[in-house]
Scaffold this active site. Structure first.
Site, PDB file in Angstrom:
ATOM      1  N   THR A   1      36.157  -6.552  59.654  1.00 49.81           N
ATOM      2  CA  THR A   1      36.604  -4.957  59.510  1.00 49.81           C
ATOM      3  C   THR A   1      36.363  -3.906  60.453  1.00 49.81           C
ATOM      4  OG1 THR A   1      36.140  -3.012  58.112  1.00 49.81           O
ATOM      5  CG2 THR A   1      34.119  -4.894  58.290  1.00 49.81           C
TER       6      THR A   1
ATOM      7  N   TYR B   1      26.782  -2.153  55.397  1.00 50.35           N
ATOM      8  CA  TYR B   1      28.112  -3.177  55.252  1.00 50.35           C
ATOM      9  C   TYR B   1      28.541  -3.306  56.720  1.00 50.35           C
ATOM     10  CZ  TYR B   1      33.117  -4.103  54.805  1.00 50.35           C
ATOM     11  OH  TYR B   1      34.294  -4.723  54.613  1.00 50.35           O
TER      12      TYR B   1
ATOM     13  N   ASP C   1      42.517  -7.787  47.752  1.00 51.62           N
ATOM     14  CA  ASP C   1      43.268  -8.638  48.737  1.00 51.62           C
ATOM     15  C   ASP C   1      43.455 -10.088  48.240  1.00 51.62           C
ATOM     16  OD1 ASP C   1      42.959  -6.321  50.221  1.00 51.62           O
ATOM     17  OD2 ASP C   1      42.040  -7.269  52.017  1.00 51.62           O
TER      18      ASP C   1
ATOM     19  N   LYS D   1      28.950  -7.062  58.260  1.00 51.47           N
ATOM     20  CA  LYS D   1      30.079  -7.611  59.060  1.00 51.47           C
ATOM     21  C   LYS D   1      30.147  -7.915  60.392  1.00 51.47           C
ATOM     22  CE  LYS D   1      33.237  -7.662  55.246  1.00 51.47           C
ATOM     23  NZ  LYS D   1      33.928  -8.846  54.949  1.00 51.47           N
TER      24      LYS D   1
ATOM     25  N   GLU E   1      35.188  -1.300  60.196  1.00 53.48           N
ATOM     26  CA  GLU E   1      33.732  -0.509  60.141  1.00 53.48           C
ATOM     27  C   GLU E   1      32.988  -1.233  60.857  1.00 53.48           C
ATOM     28  OE1 GLU E   1      32.150   1.974  57.823  1.00 53.48           O
ATOM     29  OE2 GLU E   1      34.271   2.344  57.641  1.00 53.48           O
TER      30      GLU E   1
ATOM     31  N   THR F   1      39.332 -12.408  43.206  1.00 48.46           N
ATOM     32  CA  THR F   1      39.543 -11.384  41.871  1.00 48.46           C
ATOM     33  C   THR F   1      39.956  -9.920  42.587  1.00 48.46           C
ATOM     34  OG1 THR F   1      37.252 -11.378  41.804  1.00 48.46           O
ATOM     35  CG2 THR F   1      38.345 -12.851  40.272  1.00 48.46           C
TER      36      THR F   1
HETATM   37  P1  NAP Z   1      37.372  -6.017  46.895  1.00 54.24           P
HETATM   38  O1  NAP Z   1      38.455  -5.467  46.054  1.00 54.24           O
HETATM   39  O2  NAP Z   1      36.145  -5.314  46.781  1.00 54.24           O
HETATM   40  O3  NAP Z   1      36.883  -7.599  46.515  1.00 54.24           O
HETATM   41  C1  NAP Z   1      35.887  -8.260  46.896  1.00 54.24           C
HETATM   42  C2  NAP Z   1      35.986  -9.685  46.171  1.00 54.24           C
HETATM   43  O4  NAP Z   1      34.600 -10.227  46.599  1.00 54.24           O
HETATM   44  C3  NAP Z   1      35.888  -9.740  44.771  1.00 54.24           C
HETATM   45  O5  NAP Z   1      36.673 -10.939  44.396  1.00 54.24           O
HETATM   46  C4  NAP Z   1      34.617  -9.994  44.265  1.00 54.24           C
HETATM   47  O6  NAP Z   1      34.278 -10.472  43.104  1.00 54.24           O
HETATM   48  C5  NAP Z   1      33.969 -10.930  45.342  1.00 54.24           C
HETATM   49  N1  NAP Z   1      32.732 -10.918  45.529  1.00 54.24           N
HETATM   50  C6  NAP Z   1      31.707 -10.040  45.759  1.00 54.24           C
HETATM   51  N2  NAP Z   1      30.414 -10.409  46.012  1.00 54.24           N
HETATM   52  C7  NAP Z   1      30.667 -11.958  45.823  1.00 54.24           C
HETATM   53  C8  NAP Z   1      29.757 -13.116  45.629  1.00 54.24           C
HETATM   54  N3  NAP Z   1      28.253 -12.789  46.169  1.00 54.24           N
HETATM   55  N4  NAP Z   1      30.019 -14.157  45.789  1.00 54.24           N
HETATM   56  C9  NAP Z   1      31.528 -14.317  45.461  1.00 54.24           C
HETATM   57  N5  NAP Z   1      32.397 -13.298  45.414  1.00 54.24           N
HETATM   58  C10 NAP Z   1      32.005 -12.146  45.787  1.00 54.24           C
HETATM   59  O7  NAP Z   1      37.666  -6.167  48.524  1.00 54.24           O
HETATM   60  P2  NAP Z   1      39.004  -6.037  49.124  1.00 54.24           P
HETATM   61  O8  NAP Z   1      39.514  -4.756  49.475  1.00 54.24           O
HETATM   62  O9  NAP Z   1      40.039  -7.094  48.423  1.00 54.24           O
HETATM   63  O10 NAP Z   1      38.571  -6.646  50.445  1.00 54.24           O
HETATM   64  C11 NAP Z   1      38.672  -8.177  50.875  1.00 54.24           C
HETATM   65  C12 NAP Z   1      37.608  -8.503  51.901  1.00 54.24           C
HETATM   66  O11 NAP Z   1      38.173  -7.799  53.032  1.00 54.24           O
HETATM   67  C13 NAP Z   1      36.321  -7.985  51.819  1.00 54.24           C
HETATM   68  O12 NAP Z   1      35.495  -8.935  52.530  1.00 54.24           O
HETATM   69  C14 NAP Z   1      36.341  -6.400  52.542  1.00 54.24           C
HETATM   70  O13 NAP Z   1      35.057  -6.316  52.834  1.00 54.24           O
HETATM   71  C15 NAP Z   1      37.094  -6.719  53.607  1.00 54.24           C
HETATM   72  N6  NAP Z   1      37.760  -5.717  54.327  1.00 54.24           N
HETATM   73  C16 NAP Z   1      38.597  -5.042  53.320  1.00 54.24           C
HETATM   74  C17 NAP Z   1      39.347  -3.747  53.988  1.00 54.24           C
HETATM   75  C18 NAP Z   1      40.068  -2.982  52.941  1.00 54.24           C
HETATM   76  O14 NAP Z   1      40.203  -2.020  53.306  1.00 54.24           O
HETATM   77  N7  NAP Z   1      40.423  -3.329  51.825  1.00 54.24           N
HETATM   78  C19 NAP Z   1      39.289  -3.615  55.374  1.00 54.24           C
HETATM   79  C20 NAP Z   1      38.666  -4.416  56.203  1.00 54.24           C
HETATM   80  C21 NAP Z   1      37.969  -5.508  55.549  1.00 54.24           C
HETATM   81  P3  NAP Z   1      34.264  -9.490  41.575  1.00 54.24           P
HETATM   82  O15 NAP Z   1      35.637  -9.497  41.279  1.00 54.24           O
HETATM   83  O16 NAP Z   1      33.561 -10.568  40.917  1.00 54.24           O
HETATM   84  O17 NAP Z   1      33.367  -8.416  42.026  1.00 54.24           O
HETATM   85  O1  F7E Z   2      36.168   5.876  52.372  1.00 54.15           O
HETATM   86  C1  F7E Z   2      35.596   9.365  52.620  1.00 54.15           C
HETATM   87  C2  F7E Z   2      34.208   8.616  53.048  1.00 54.15           C
HETATM   88  O2  F7E Z   2      35.259   4.441  50.511  1.00 54.15           O
HETATM   89  C3  F7E Z   2      37.211   6.659  53.307  1.00 54.15           C
HETATM   90  C4  F7E Z   2      36.186  -0.514  52.363  1.00 54.15           C
HETATM   91  O3  F7E Z   2      37.532  -1.301  52.049  1.00 54.15           O
HETATM   92  O4  F7E Z   2      37.592   0.334  54.324  1.00 54.15           O
HETATM   93  C5  F7E Z   2      37.010   0.808  53.294  1.00 54.15           C
HETATM   94  O5  F7E Z   2      35.715   1.310  53.603  1.00 54.15           O
HETATM   95  C6  F7E Z   2      36.433   7.694  53.703  1.00 54.15           C
HETATM   96  C7  F7E Z   2      35.073   7.933  54.263  1.00 54.15           C
HETATM   97  O6  F7E Z   2      36.505   3.373  52.496  1.00 54.15           O
HETATM   98  C8  F7E Z   2      34.901  10.395  49.124  1.00 54.15           C
HETATM   99  O7  F7E Z   2      33.105   9.249  53.750  1.00 54.15           O
HETATM  100  C9  F7E Z   2      35.249  11.344  51.110  1.00 54.15           C
HETATM  101  O8  F7E Z   2      34.737   8.590  55.585  1.00 54.15           O
HETATM  102  O9  F7E Z   2      37.596   4.707  50.764  1.00 54.15           O
HETATM  103  P1  F7E Z   2      36.298   4.639  51.397  1.00 54.15           P
HETATM  104  P2  F7E Z   2      35.715   3.068  53.833  1.00 54.15           P
HETATM  105  O10 F7E Z   2      34.462   3.548  53.826  1.00 54.15           O
HETATM  106  O11 F7E Z   2      36.307   3.404  54.910  1.00 54.15           O
HETATM  107  C10 F7E Z   2      36.766  -0.541  55.437  1.00 54.15           C
HETATM  108  C11 F7E Z   2      37.794  -0.994  56.529  1.00 54.15           C
HETATM  109  C12 F7E Z   2      36.119  -1.711  54.624  1.00 54.15           C
HETATM  110  O12 F7E Z   2      36.003  -2.619  55.268  1.00 54.15           O
HETATM  111  C13 F7E Z   2      35.445  -1.400  53.364  1.00 54.15           C
HETATM  112  O13 F7E Z   2      35.304  -2.603  52.920  1.00 54.15           O
HETATM  113  O14 F7E Z   2      36.547   8.807  52.653  1.00 54.15           O
HETATM  114  N1  F7E Z   2      35.140  10.307  51.455  1.00 54.15           N
HETATM  115  N2  F7E Z   2      35.233  11.590  49.650  1.00 54.15           N
HETATM  116  C14 F7E Z   2      34.942   9.602  50.342  1.00 54.15           C
HETATM  117  N3  F7E Z   2      34.940   8.103  50.046  1.00 54.15           N
HETATM  118  C15 F7E Z   2      34.848   7.761  48.599  1.00 54.15           C
HETATM  119  N4  F7E Z   2      34.737   6.415  48.454  1.00 54.15           N
HETATM  120  N5  F7E Z   2      34.643   8.543  47.803  1.00 54.15           N
HETATM  121  C16 F7E Z   2      34.621   9.988  47.808  1.00 54.15           C
HETATM  122  O15 F7E Z   2      34.601  10.772  47.024  1.00 54.15           O
END
Ligand code: NAP
Ligand code: F7E
Length: 342
Positions: free
Chosen positions: A131, A154, A14, A158, A133, A11
């Site tokens: 990730t 987080y 990704d 990871k 991160e 949901t």
């Molecule tokens: P997202 O939009 O936050 O989606 C997270 C998904 O995990 C949702 O479907 C959520 O369900 C589900 N979930 C959360 N807790 C759960 C649990 N306890 N049991 C089962 N399902 C659960 O994340 P995304 O951006 O698509 O990212 C996908 C994955 O890649 C994540 O693991 C994230 O940490 C990782 N990642 C993301 C990025 C990025 O930039 N997007 C980069 C690197 C890694 P609900 O819809 O019910 O909340």
């Molecule tokens: O923040 C700065 C904040 O929350 C990006 C997740 O998908 O990517 C994501 O993590 C930057 C940070 O993403 C605001 O401090 C400034 O430096 O969009 P973000 P994230 O923390 O990089 C990684 C790869 C993952 O794996 C994670 O799941 O933006 N920032 N002002 C802010 N960020 C937020 N959210 N809100 C602000 O107002």
């Protein structure tokens, strides 16, 4: 033979793109969804066909990464060829407020799923959503061999998932891989990640529904790609002969300020007239700069990005302007969201 995949996190942003891709490739797709008191499937509703229909290829199952026994029965019943573990509490700022929950789902959830694979005897290929991160404080460029230095609960969770995936590969011979993905965004990005928060605000300001946007650290550097391209890379990682870990990234970094500039410019607005600082959006420990080195994925998977960050920002602004037009009174202002949602 039709291939069968199980996606946790279907949901999410990704999960929805990956489900779309696998259905296009002819897979039968199974998704784990959490039971909620309201519908939480908006990102995949366009893919869903009623399960009574003989053409149905997408099947949803209630479950949660905190419930190991359920994962065993699901895997045994579905018998997937590929498992994509995308589920996580994925918000870095929120992980400081909910560190234990984040460790339980984003960290221990992975070993529950791996152990469920082992216990059910299912011989599936396994993808772990690792990730950038995990690199945290280690300066860019970051590649597969760069040391980890996570800067949040987080990131730490990871890192555990990364190593337990590698351990199951080495200990039990599982085809288990880590995709180390740098930030990837889209019109389906969660509303409180910085890119989407900005593009939603641009749409609302342009429409006269909002005037101010409160933000934290504008100097952070990120390597933002387009999510729809990254799910192709995930799939390719499971199609190679040997299990290996890969970085997916654009290889180019931009500051949050750069993103603001492009997004506001695209709508004919000046970001400095609207953006205000609020320290609630700062993190106790920040990740200053993430810029990936995707050369291994390019060489071994033939994967590379085509959408650069400025184009991505414009795609997202256009999409949010459209979404706002169609949302009418259902639009929720970013200002309201931000006051309690990070
Ligand atoms: P997202 O939009 O936050 O989606 C997270 C998904 O995990 C949702 O479907 C959520 O369900 C589900 N979930 C959360 N807790 C759960 C649990 N306890 N049991 C089962 N399902 C659960 O994340 P995304 O951006 O698509 O990212 C996908 C994955 O890649 C994540 O693991 C994230 O940490 C990782 N990642 C993301 C990025 C990025 O930039 N997007 C980069 C690197 C890694 P609900 O819809 O019910 O909340
Ligand atoms: O923040 C700065 C904040 O929350 C990006 C997740 O998908 O990517 C994501 O993590 C930057 C940070 O993403 C605001 O401090 C400034 O430096 O969009 P973000 P994230 O923390 O990089 C990684 C790869 C993952 O794996 C994670 O799941 O933006 N920032 N002002 C802010 N960020 C937020 N959210 N809100 C602000 O107002």
């Amino acid at each position: 033979m039709t291939k069968r995949a199980l996606i946790t996190g279907i949901t999410g942003q990704d999960g929805s793109y990956l489900a779309e891709l696998l259905l296009q490739k002819g897979y039968e797709v199974h998704g784990l969804i959490r039971r909620a008191s309201t519908f939480n499937t908006t990102r995949i509703d366009h893919l869903y066909v009623d399960a009574h229909n003989p053409d149905a290829k997408l099947f949803l199952h209630y479950g949660d990464l905190s419930d190991g026994a359920r994962l065993v029965t699901l895997l045994a019943g579905i018998q997937p060829d590929e498992v994509y573990n995308l589920a996580a509490q994925s918000h870095v700022r929120v992980s400081f407020d909910e560190p234990e929950h984040t460790a339980d789902t984003t960290g221990v959830g992975t070993v529950r799923l791996l152990e469920a694979l082992r216990m059910s005897g299912v011989n599936a290929r396994f993808y772990q959503a690792s990730t950038s991160e995990m690199f945290g404080a280690t300066p860019p460029p970051q590649g597969e061999d760069t040391p980890f230095y996570p800067r949040s609960p987080y990131g730490a969770a990871k890192v555990y998932s990364y190593w337990i995936t590698k351990n199951y590969r080495e200990a039990y011979g599982l085809f288990a891989v880590n995709g180390i993905l740098f930030n990837h965004e889209s019109p389906r990005r969660g509303e409180t990640f910085v890119t989407r928060k900005i593009t939603r605000a641009v749409a609302a300001i342009k429409a006269g529904k909002q005037n101010e946007l409160y933000m934290g650290n504008l100097d952070a550097i990120r390597d933002w790609g387009y999510a729809a391209e990254y799910v192709e890379g995930m799939w390719r990682m499971l199609q190679v002969d040997e299990p290996e870990d890969f970085v997916l990234a654009t290889g180019v970094g931009y500051t949050v300020k750069d993103f603001l500039q492009v997004a506001f410019d695209h709508a004919g607005l000046n970001w400095e007239d609207h953006v205000k600082f609020d320290d609630r959006y700062l993190r106790p420990t920040e990740v200053d700069a993430l810029i990936g080195d995707p050369s291994k994925a390019r060489a071994k998977l033939g994967w590379k990005t085509t959408v650069e960050t400025p184009e991505l920002a414009r795609i997202m602004v256009d999409a949010d302007i459209e979404i706002l037009k169609n949302a009418g009174s259902h639009w929720v202002d970013s200002v309201d969201l931000d006051s309690w949602k990070n």
